[in-house]
Design a protein around this motif. Sequence first.
Motif, short mmCIF file in Angstrom:
data_model
loop_
_atom_site.label_atom_id
_atom_site.label_comp_id
_atom_site.label_asym_id
_atom_site.label_seq_id
_atom_site.Cartn_x
_atom_site.Cartn_y
_atom_site.Cartn_z
N THR A 20 41.20 41.44 32.90
CA THR A 20 41.78 42.58 33.81
C THR A 20 40.46 42.72 34.36
OG1 THR A 20 42.86 43.00 31.36
CG2 THR A 20 42.53 45.07 32.78
N GLU A 21 39.29 42.72 33.77
CA GLU A 21 38.10 43.71 35.00
C GLU A 21 37.78 42.92 35.72
OE1 GLU A 21 35.19 47.49 34.54
OE2 GLU A 21 37.33 47.04 34.54
N TRP A 22 37.90 41.61 35.10
CA TRP A 22 37.40 40.51 35.86
C TRP A 22 38.55 40.57 37.51
CZ3 TRP A 22 38.68 36.24 38.80
CH2 TRP A 22 38.10 35.14 39.38
N LYS A 23 40.10 40.97 37.34
CA LYS A 23 41.06 40.98 38.33
C LYS A 23 40.33 41.70 39.33
CE LYS A 23 44.40 38.61 39.89
NZ LYS A 23 44.72 39.36 40.66
N ARG A 24 40.24 42.59 38.76
CA ARG A 24 39.57 44.05 39.38
C ARG A 24 38.50 44.09 40.51
NH1 ARG A 24 40.01 47.58 34.69
NH2 ARG A 24 42.05 48.26 34.01
N THR A 25 37.88 43.25 40.44
CA THR A 25 36.76 42.98 40.27
C THR A 25 36.38 42.19 41.24
OG1 THR A 25 34.89 43.98 38.37
CG2 THR A 25 33.90 41.93 39.69
N ALA A 26 37.85 41.28 40.77
CA ALA A 26 37.68 40.18 42.68
C ALA A 26 38.73 40.42 43.79
CB ALA A 26 38.50 38.76 41.45
N ASN A 27 39.48 41.37 43.07
CA ASN A 27 39.76 41.78 44.23
C ASN A 27 39.23 43.19 45.06
OD1 ASN A 27 42.73 41.07 43.51
ND2 ASN A 27 42.88 42.53 42.04
#
Length: 388
Positions: free
Chosen positions: A300-307
Amino acid sequence: MGREQYNMKITRIEVIPLVRKLNQTFEGGTYRIVNRNTLVTRIYTDEGLVGEVFGGDEDIVQEKIVGLIQDHFEPMLIGEDPRNIELLWNKMFFDGGKIDLGNRSIHVLDLLNRGILMQAISAIDMALWDLLGKIYNTPLYQLLGGYRKKVPVIAIGGYYQAGKGRSQLTDEMQHYKELGMTGVKFKVGRVTVAEDIKRVQAAREAAGDDFVIVCDANQGWTPDQAIQFCQEAVSLDLEWIEEPVRWYDQLEGLRMVKDSSPIPVTAGQGEISGFGCRDLVLNGCVDNLNVDVTIAGGVTEWKRTANMASLSHVQMAHHEEPQVALHLLAAVPNSLYVEIFPNYERDPMWIDLPIETYRIKDGFMELPNKPGLGMELNKDIIEKYRAI
């Protein structure tokens, strides 16, 4: 009645610490690896579906991560619908942040406890996403966006070892090419800059011009030393320099290197949240982020960071953990390489723990077409190395 029409419930969360002593020591720029530990996390539901993942490589506080999950997060999440991942993540992050782990309200000293919290969240969040893929019969990378079906793969190598000279480095690079690797992440930072330049030069001559080489200093240098290395290595066609400066200089020091280096700068594996990654991006410290899904809050946090990174034209790499990283990197357009330890002695769990690892062909790791992570784990290996 479809699953979307009623509440599914979490009935149990199981976390199993695995501890495995390595047969030899591996040295990078600032560290020595003697164990390969990991956590297996399972989330059970009243529908009989189970999310399962392994991840992490924690030597020192593994027991505290397990205790936090067992004593606090399992009671917190029992009865919740596992499909509400954002809700569950926020409960763990904000309510979990109130759990007394012995914090002193001195934020730097408390970072160890925050790291325990974030690794516990990561373990549960990754298992939830595997479960979500199984609920909807969809591979995780497609659930997250599905941008590509294969990701270029690089080996992690170039370790410092007694008696390892030019001949051994040549053999190592040739071995990676024979295995079908696109390139190598090569360790630097333990010896002088001049010595490291010679080591990387030997690797480039052995591998040829069509082989990707990135260098990882593991926070071993001052900014001046990092800049010197990058300027002297410019003819070696390096893809990036990773974690070049010491732990206490992660903003200004990294920015200095990025502003002066002809080689792109990668960092972020030491961050434990998207907030830390945000600061690296907004302060102009990095060209690439290699934040670790098992450390910094899970999928969840990785995808936020990538965006977030994509909006600043920052690319995404990943620190180890290919069993999850492959899906993440395949789900976003701003991704680079997935990385593995081809040397069995360095990461026997990558070979032994999955029933079947992801396929590698022509320099790429291919995505599985099975639901979730698409990786079944070997129960005999789990029982053999479980610590409790």
